[in-house]
Design a protein around this motif. Sequence first.
Motif, PDB file in Angstrom:
ATOM      1  N   ALA A  34       8.421 -19.157   6.507  1.00 18.82           N
ATOM      2  CA  ALA A  34       9.024 -19.277   7.830  1.00 18.82           C
ATOM      3  C   ALA A  34      10.541 -19.375   7.727  1.00 18.82           C
ATOM      4  N   ALA A  35      11.010 -20.160   6.766  1.00 21.98           N
ATOM      5  CA  ALA A  35      12.455 -20.296   6.569  1.00 21.98           C
ATOM      6  C   ALA A  35      13.074 -18.968   6.151  1.00 21.98           C
ATOM      7  N   ALA A  36      12.405 -18.256   5.250  1.00 26.19           N
ATOM      8  CA  ALA A  36      12.958 -17.017   4.717  1.00 26.19           C
ATOM      9  C   ALA A  36      12.985 -15.894   5.753  1.00 26.19           C
ATOM     10  N   MET A  37      12.053 -15.891   6.694  1.00 30.10           N
ATOM     11  CA  MET A  37      11.970 -14.792   7.658  1.00 30.10           C
ATOM     12  C   MET A  37      12.753 -15.044   8.933  1.00 30.10           C
ATOM     13  N   THR A  38      13.226 -16.258   9.150  1.00 29.93           N
ATOM     14  CA  THR A  38      13.921 -16.581  10.400  1.00 29.93           C
ATOM     15  C   THR A  38      15.319 -15.958  10.434  1.00 29.93           C
ATOM     16  N   ASP A  39      15.587 -15.257  11.539  1.00 32.00           N
ATOM     17  CA  ASP A  39      16.899 -14.654  11.785  1.00 32.00           C
ATOM     18  C   ASP A  39      17.196 -14.826  13.273  1.00 32.00           C
ATOM     19  N   LYS A  40      17.645 -16.014  13.637  1.00 33.42           N
ATOM     20  CA  LYS A  40      17.803 -16.338  15.053  1.00 33.42           C
ATOM     21  C   LYS A  40      18.868 -15.485  15.741  1.00 33.42           C
ATOM     22  N   ASP A  41      19.843 -15.000  14.989  1.00 29.84           N
ATOM     23  CA  ASP A  41      20.866 -14.138  15.583  1.00 29.84           C
ATOM     24  C   ASP A  41      20.251 -12.859  16.148  1.00 29.84           C
ATOM     25  N   ASN A  42      19.162 -12.418  15.532  1.00 31.76           N
ATOM     26  CA  ASN A  42      18.461 -11.214  15.992  1.00 31.76           C
ATOM     27  C   ASN A  42      17.138 -11.541  16.688  1.00 31.76           C
ATOM     28  N   GLU A  43      16.993 -12.797  17.087  1.00 29.75           N
ATOM     29  CA  GLU A  43      15.792 -13.259  17.818  1.00 29.75           C
ATOM     30  C   GLU A  43      14.508 -13.001  17.049  1.00 29.75           C
TER      31      GLU A  43
END
Length: 437
Positions: free
Chosen positions: A167-176
């Motif tokens: 989950a940490a590795a796949m999170t990219d909040k800038d790109n939602e």
Amino acid sequence: MHPRTALCAASTLALIAGAAAAQTTVTIATVNNGDMIRMQGLADNFTEQHPDIELEWVTLEENVLRQRVTQDVATQGGQFDVMTIGTYEVPIWGEQGWLTPLEGMPEGWNPEDFLPAIASGLTVDGTLYAAPFYGESSMVMYRTDLMEEAGLEMPEAPTWDFIGEAAAAMTDKDNEIYGICLRGKPGWGENMAFLTAMSNSFGARWFDENWQPQFDTDAWAQTLDTYLELVTNYGPPGAASNGFNENLALFQQGKCGMWIDATVAASFVTNPDESQVADSVGFALAPDNGLGKRGNWLWAWSLAIPSGTDAEDAAKEFIAWATGQAYTELVAENEGWANVPPGTRTSLYENEEYLSAAPFAERTLESINAADPQNPTVDPVPYTGVQFVAIPEFQGLGTAVGQVMSAALAGQTTAEEALAQAQTIATREMERAGYID
């Protein structure tokens, strides 16, 4: 008008009136899930075969449906002739005499073909009281492309530690893009279905063998801390309002790296007409914590007939159509084999056309068969049910606790405060109901 013409006209009107009077209306209460909506779209097939039966639909959001049908069946209100209910309600309501046994069903319905794991939860003293429309467990659905970009490989049977790492590795909040999407909407069948199944894998229980609530244990603290850390750090904003349908939409839009939820969602996330990520979805078993229990549940949305309906025969005709093998073939013809209602019949998992069209079929069946309602937790418990406690009081109790857990996810209270409130709520209810002094 000539007398003979007038007589013919009168006879025609009488025949029309007689036909209208002979028509039976079957009112169906159902949930607004994709498979149920698809059923409504195909219902002309039923009415063409049964011109003497008219169908009326009442389609409701999951929590509202539970409230409406429970109130109606308990008070014998008579609003519905067919109700969509689940594995929790059927044994309790059947034992109380609130449901009509599914005996004397139309020829060729073949209830012996239902998966034993699913049918057993809909049976009281050897009698089937509801017919499964679709059956499910829960599993991990994940973006294979994002997993690869993160340099990770999803195990067939992941641990919660791996889920956190991914989950940490796949999170990219800038790109939602959020590493994980989990249920947060309060309800005994919404967030508490997920949290209860998850808690089993951490060694937690709702009650010990003497019906004493167990929310003040380390196992529940570990469960809730892990859940809140995952969703708060790597989940989408507003997660406390997200249930099955909301997370399904997020996943289909490509905004979830992983989603742990009902196996029935698999056909919707792999359908290219509905999902933007249909060609990059993988499946794994629900996570565990090394204690011998995985965090997967067991459920069936089923069709039942309330006692006292004045349309019993017509209701049985409809249920036999909706849960029969011919309906499966009808969906396959119109929507493709991958989109047929899963998890109900043994014959479906022996059908090579289905197995080749549905890459999730094997994982779904494995998850269903792995759930054990009779022994759902690491330590012994006095109740059955994997993601629920099969007692009448659980519907209100589970929803009350679900509201507390959702408040913690929304940041309105701490995990420690939420568990203390849950302990108080559960203790009060069990004392009131006479389970404990």
